[in-house]
Design a protein around this motif. Structure first.
Motif, PDB file in Angstrom:
ATOM      1  N   ASP A 132      -0.116 -30.666  22.935  1.00 18.70           N
ATOM      2  CA  ASP A 132       0.072 -30.165  21.417  1.00 18.70           C
ATOM      3  C   ASP A 132      -1.116 -29.565  20.383  1.00 18.70           C
ATOM      4  OD1 ASP A 132       2.778 -30.794  21.823  1.00 18.70           O
ATOM      5  OD2 ASP A 132       2.570 -32.772  21.328  1.00 18.70           O
ATOM      6  N   SER A 133      -2.166 -29.580  21.166  1.00 12.43           N
ATOM      7  CA  SER A 133      -3.325 -29.284  20.325  1.00 12.43           C
ATOM      8  C   SER A 133      -4.613 -28.241  21.201  1.00 12.43           C
ATOM      9  CB  SER A 133      -4.207 -30.547  19.835  1.00 12.43           C
ATOM     10  OG  SER A 133      -4.602 -31.254  20.718  1.00 12.43           O
ATOM     11  N   ASP A 134      -3.815 -27.581  21.823  1.00  8.48           N
ATOM     12  CA  ASP A 134      -4.556 -26.693  22.881  1.00  8.48           C
ATOM     13  C   ASP A 134      -5.606 -25.888  22.025  1.00  8.48           C
ATOM     14  OD1 ASP A 134      -5.745 -24.751  24.761  1.00  8.48           O
ATOM     15  OD2 ASP A 134      -3.741 -23.647  24.993  1.00  8.48           O
ATOM     16  N   ALA A 135      -6.872 -26.016  22.428  1.00  5.95           N
ATOM     17  CA  ALA A 135      -7.835 -25.182  21.620  1.00  5.95           C
ATOM     18  C   ALA A 135      -7.853 -23.834  21.544  1.00  5.95           C
ATOM     19  CB  ALA A 135      -9.364 -25.351  22.225  1.00  5.95           C
ATOM     20  N   VAL A 136      -6.968 -23.135  22.325  1.00  4.11           N
ATOM     21  CA  VAL A 136      -6.804 -21.706  22.153  1.00  4.11           C
ATOM     22  C   VAL A 136      -5.180 -21.135  21.989  1.00  4.11           C
ATOM     23  CG1 VAL A 136      -8.557 -21.483  23.745  1.00  4.11           C
ATOM     24  CG2 VAL A 136      -6.494 -21.343  24.802  1.00  4.11           C
ATOM     25  N   PHE A 137      -4.393 -22.431  21.647  1.00  2.00           N
ATOM     26  CA  PHE A 137      -3.108 -21.986  21.220  1.00  2.00           C
ATOM     27  C   PHE A 137      -2.168 -21.485  22.187  1.00  2.00           C
ATOM     28  CE2 PHE A 137      -6.261 -21.232  17.636  1.00  2.00           C
ATOM     29  CZ  PHE A 137      -5.945 -22.540  16.805  1.00  2.00           C
ATOM     30  N   ALA A 138      -2.439 -21.853  23.504  1.00  2.00           N
ATOM     31  CA  ALA A 138      -1.899 -20.932  24.482  1.00  2.00           C
ATOM     32  C   ALA A 138      -0.577 -21.606  25.072  1.00  2.00           C
ATOM     33  CB  ALA A 138      -2.874 -20.751  25.907  1.00  2.00           C
ATOM     34  N   VAL A 139      -0.293 -22.816  25.008  1.00  4.44           N
ATOM     35  CA  VAL A 139       0.633 -23.652  25.477  1.00  4.44           C
ATOM     36  C   VAL A 139       2.237 -23.083  24.970  1.00  4.44           C
ATOM     37  CG1 VAL A 139       2.015 -25.856  25.713  1.00  4.44           C
ATOM     38  CG2 VAL A 139      -0.668 -25.762  25.494  1.00  4.44           C
ATOM     39  N   LYS A 140       3.166 -22.739  25.937  1.00  2.00           N
ATOM     40  CA  LYS A 140       4.495 -22.558  25.680  1.00  2.00           C
ATOM     41  C   LYS A 140       5.196 -23.273  26.661  1.00  2.00           C
ATOM     42  CE  LYS A 140       3.413 -17.700  24.779  1.00  2.00           C
ATOM     43  NZ  LYS A 140       3.484 -16.333  25.054  1.00  2.00           N
ATOM     44  N   GLU A 141       6.232 -23.859  26.034  1.00  2.00           N
ATOM     45  CA  GLU A 141       7.236 -24.975  26.587  1.00  2.00           C
ATOM     46  C   GLU A 141       7.744 -24.502  27.996  1.00  2.00           C
ATOM     47  OE1 GLU A 141      11.210 -27.454  25.487  1.00  2.00           O
ATOM     48  OE2 GLU A 141      10.340 -26.250  24.085  1.00  2.00           O
ATOM     49  N   SER A 142       8.182 -23.313  28.272  1.00  2.00           N
ATOM     50  CA  SER A 142       8.433 -23.049  29.435  1.00  2.00           C
ATOM     51  C   SER A 142       7.434 -22.964  30.655  1.00  2.00           C
ATOM     52  CB  SER A 142       9.275 -21.424  29.305  1.00  2.00           C
ATOM     53  OG  SER A 142       8.019 -20.485  29.159  1.00  2.00           O
ATOM     54  N   LEU A 143       6.084 -22.931  30.084  1.00  2.00           N
ATOM     55  CA  LEU A 143       5.189 -22.830  31.080  1.00  2.00           C
ATOM     56  C   LEU A 143       4.569 -24.421  31.524  1.00  2.00           C
ATOM     57  CD1 LEU A 143       3.180 -19.952  29.953  1.00  2.00           C
ATOM     58  CD2 LEU A 143       4.771 -20.121  31.448  1.00  2.00           C
ATOM     59  N   VAL A 144       5.144 -25.481  30.794  1.00  2.00           N
ATOM     60  CA  VAL A 144       4.717 -26.691  30.948  1.00  2.00           C
ATOM     61  C   VAL A 144       5.603 -27.220  32.590  1.00  2.00           C
ATOM     62  CG1 VAL A 144       4.689 -29.258  30.225  1.00  2.00           C
ATOM     63  CG2 VAL A 144       4.280 -27.317  28.830  1.00  2.00           C
ATOM     64  N   GLN A 145       4.970 -27.659  33.433  1.00  2.00           N
ATOM     65  CA  GLN A 145       5.547 -27.893  34.735  1.00  2.00           C
ATOM     66  C   GLN A 145       5.145 -29.562  35.200  1.00  2.00           C
ATOM     67  OE1 GLN A 145       7.535 -25.728  36.366  1.00  2.00           O
ATOM     68  NE2 GLN A 145       7.508 -24.701  34.594  1.00  2.00           N
ATOM     69  N   ASP A 146       6.025 -29.930  35.836  1.00  2.00           N
ATOM     70  CA  ASP A 146       5.981 -31.126  36.252  1.00  2.00           C
ATOM     71  C   ASP A 146       5.094 -31.268  37.809  1.00  2.00           C
ATOM     72  OD1 ASP A 146       6.119 -34.247  36.887  1.00  2.00           O
ATOM     73  OD2 ASP A 146       8.064 -34.143  37.457  1.00  2.00           O
ATOM     74  N   PHE A 147       4.015 -31.892  37.735  1.00  2.00           N
ATOM     75  CA  PHE A 147       3.389 -32.044  39.048  1.00  2.00           C
ATOM     76  C   PHE A 147       3.716 -33.362  39.566  1.00  2.00           C
ATOM     77  CE2 PHE A 147       0.996 -28.382  37.122  1.00  2.00           C
ATOM     78  CZ  PHE A 147       0.214 -28.135  38.111  1.00  2.00           C
ATOM     79  N   ALA A 148       4.844 -33.266  40.335  1.00  2.00           N
ATOM     80  CA  ALA A 148       5.612 -34.843  40.519  1.00  2.00           C
ATOM     81  C   ALA A 148       4.803 -35.309  41.735  1.00  2.00           C
ATOM     82  CB  ALA A 148       7.012 -34.243  40.905  1.00  2.00           C
ATOM     83  N   GLU A 149       4.671 -36.688  41.626  1.00  2.00           N
ATOM     84  CA  GLU A 149       4.348 -37.322  42.798  1.00  2.00           C
ATOM     85  C   GLU A 149       5.216 -37.084  43.801  1.00  2.00           C
ATOM     86  OE1 GLU A 149       2.118 -41.463  44.484  1.00  2.00           O
ATOM     87  OE2 GLU A 149       2.644 -40.935  42.409  1.00  2.00           O
ATOM     88  N   THR A 150       5.028 -36.628  45.379  1.00  2.00           N
ATOM     89  CA  THR A 150       6.106 -36.640  46.108  1.00  2.00           C
ATOM     90  C   THR A 150       5.710 -37.115  47.518  1.00  2.00           C
ATOM     91  OG1 THR A 150       6.429 -34.301  45.405  1.00  2.00           O
ATOM     92  CG2 THR A 150       7.104 -34.822  47.918  1.00  2.00           C
ATOM     93  N   ASP A 151       6.536 -38.326  47.901  1.00  2.00           N
ATOM     94  CA  ASP A 151       6.379 -39.304  48.969  1.00  2.00           C
ATOM     95  C   ASP A 151       7.257 -38.767  50.080  1.00  2.00           C
ATOM     96  OD1 ASP A 151       5.934 -40.911  50.961  1.00  2.00           O
ATOM     97  OD2 ASP A 151       6.629 -42.785  49.374  1.00  2.00           O
ATOM     98  N   ASP A 152       6.868 -37.740  50.867  1.00  2.00           N
ATOM     99  CA  ASP A 152       7.696 -37.258  51.885  1.00  2.00           C
ATOM    100  C   ASP A 152       6.856 -36.879  53.122  1.00  2.00           C
ATOM    101  OD1 ASP A 152       9.238 -35.434  53.444  1.00  2.00           O
ATOM    102  OD2 ASP A 152      10.170 -34.470  51.849  1.00  2.00           O
ATOM    103  N   PRO A 153       6.709 -37.741  54.001  1.00  2.00           N
ATOM    104  CA  PRO A 153       5.978 -37.281  55.116  1.00  2.00           C
ATOM    105  C   PRO A 153       5.922 -36.091  55.995  1.00  2.00           C
ATOM    106  CG  PRO A 153       6.462 -39.612  55.112  1.00  2.00           C
ATOM    107  CD  PRO A 153       7.441 -38.947  54.081  1.00  2.00           C
ATOM    108  N   ALA A 154       7.257 -35.915  56.368  1.00  2.00           N
ATOM    109  CA  ALA A 154       7.571 -34.515  56.857  1.00  2.00           C
ATOM    110  C   ALA A 154       6.957 -33.145  56.015  1.00  2.00           C
ATOM    111  CB  ALA A 154       9.033 -34.435  56.968  1.00  2.00           C
ATOM    112  N   LEU A 155       7.451 -33.339  54.794  1.00  2.00           N
ATOM    113  CA  LEU A 155       6.838 -32.202  53.922  1.00  2.00           C
ATOM    114  C   LEU A 155       5.565 -32.209  53.662  1.00  2.00           C
ATOM    115  CD1 LEU A 155       7.986 -29.823  52.112  1.00  2.00           C
ATOM    116  CD2 LEU A 155       7.908 -31.461  50.288  1.00  2.00           C
ATOM    117  N   ALA A 156       4.840 -33.227  53.718  1.00  2.00           N
ATOM    118  CA  ALA A 156       3.247 -33.387  53.602  1.00  2.00           C
ATOM    119  C   ALA A 156       2.552 -32.910  55.106  1.00  2.00           C
ATOM    120  CB  ALA A 156       2.860 -34.841  53.420  1.00  2.00           C
ATOM    121  N   ARG A 157       3.422 -33.109  56.129  1.00  2.00           N
ATOM    122  CA  ARG A 157       2.747 -32.492  57.252  1.00  2.00           C
ATOM    123  C   ARG A 157       3.036 -31.034  57.279  1.00  2.00           C
ATOM    124  NH1 ARG A 157       5.220 -36.860  59.413  1.00  2.00           N
ATOM    125  NH2 ARG A 157       7.166 -35.904  60.002  1.00  2.00           N
ATOM    126  N   GLU A 158       3.876 -30.399  56.877  1.00  3.19           N
ATOM    127  CA  GLU A 158       4.473 -28.905  56.760  1.00  3.19           C
ATOM    128  C   GLU A 158       3.389 -28.442  55.618  1.00  3.19           C
ATOM    129  OE1 GLU A 158       7.807 -26.018  54.952  1.00  3.19           O
ATOM    130  OE2 GLU A 158       8.427 -28.084  55.510  1.00  3.19           O
TER     131      GLU A 158
END
Length: 310
Positions: A264-290
């Motif tokens: 909410d206070s980006d020094a260069v005013f560039a944040v847009k709601e559609s660009l905020v993404q969840d860097f989700a913690e993923t617990d999936d051994p098969a996908l991690a191997r892939e």
């Protein structure tokens, strides 16, 4: 009241007064008109339009603020040191444009995008070197030590059609908030950067670390400006992208890490709601191997949607 007296009062109201030597311009209006008239021979009509508007706005600003000679000298000195701060790997003028909101305003005014197309945002001052060509799935974190992350998505047209062979240019700060060009000798050249070609279904993916929020450079004149105005220099954590494909308009954008305290206070005013993404913690051994990362890992999914060129 005589007609001469009435005319004199009108002139005074317009910034023109009379004395023993005749009418005297007190607002510099005549200087403005002379400066604008000096552009009459400009062959390029767009250049003439831009310079005319620039002169009028600068002159109006000077009149409105009653700019002093000392303030003018300080402004000239500031612009001088801003230019002197620019190097082959640092663009202080872009940084200045960013912190004044001009860069984001420019993107906003020219973002006549198709519904659903990815929103653009600022290029930023660190796209100063070419990203190395990498294979899909490569790790752009050449240093290690950060929290492992996979970024994946698809480049597609606004109608949903995949764009095979699309080019995705990526660059980011490391887990300490520094770009490679800021730490020569500490980070290898090309760290945090990659130039990827999407597969036949428009898909791209790469490994990296979760980027950190960071302060924009404050050791130059832009930093002095921020301190003088009581502003913090921080940008929320993000990854930069430029996506391009034949027959489509390229897009320059970011993804921002959801939950960052500086959204909410980006020094260069560039944040847009559609660009905020969840860097989700993923617990999936098969996908991690892939993906070739340890489990669990952080996973950000982001499609880049381009509009057709006109």
């Amino acid at each position: 009241m005589t007609s001469d007296a009435t005319a004199g009062r009108r002139r005074r109201g317009a910034g023109i007064t009379s004395d023993a030597t005749g009418p005297r311009d007190t607002t510099g209006t005549s200087v403005t008109e002379q400066a604008v008239a000096s552009l009459d021979g400009t062959a390029d009509p767009r250049l003439r339009e831009l310079l005319t508007a620039l002169i009028r706005h600068l002159h109006d600003f000077t009149r409105e603020t009653r700019l002093t000679r000392q303030e003018w000298e300080r402004a000239i000195a500031f612009l001088t040191v801003t230019g002197q701060a620019c190097t082959g790997t640092r663009q202080e003028f872009i940084l200045l444009s960013d912190v004044l909101g001009l860069s984001t305003l420019l993107e906003t005014l020219h973002q006549d995008r198709a519904p659903g197309a990815t929103e653009s945002t600022v290029l930023g001052p660190f796209h100063m070197t070419e990203s190395p060509v990498r294979e899909l799935g490569d790790d752009i974190d050449l240093v290690g030590g950060g929290e492992p992350c996979v970024v994946s998505g698809r480049v597609r047209a606004a109608d949903g059609t995949p764009l095979p062979g699309a080019v995705v240019d990526v660059w980011q700060a490391d887990d300490q908030g520094f770009y490679d060009v800021q730490q020569p000798g500490v980070q290898p050249a090309g760290n945090g950067r990659g130039l990827f070609t999407a597969d036949t279904e428009g898909r791209f993916w790469f490994r990296t670390c979760v980027p950190a929020p960071y302060p924009i450079p404050t050791d130059g004149p832009v930093g002095d400006l921020l301190r003088a105005t009581g502003r913090h220099p921080y940008r929320p954590a993000h990854i930069h992208f430029i996506a391009s494909a034949e027959g489509h308009t390229p897009v320059t954008t970011h993804i921002f890490v959801a939950g960052d305290e500086h959204l909410d206070s980006d020094a260069v005013f560039a944040v847009k709601e559609s660009l905020v993404q969840d860097f989700a913690e993923t617990d999936d051994p098969a996908l991690a191997r892939e993906f070739g990362v340890p489990n669990p890992f952080r996973h950000a999914r982001f499609d880049l949607v381009l509009e057709r060129s006109s």
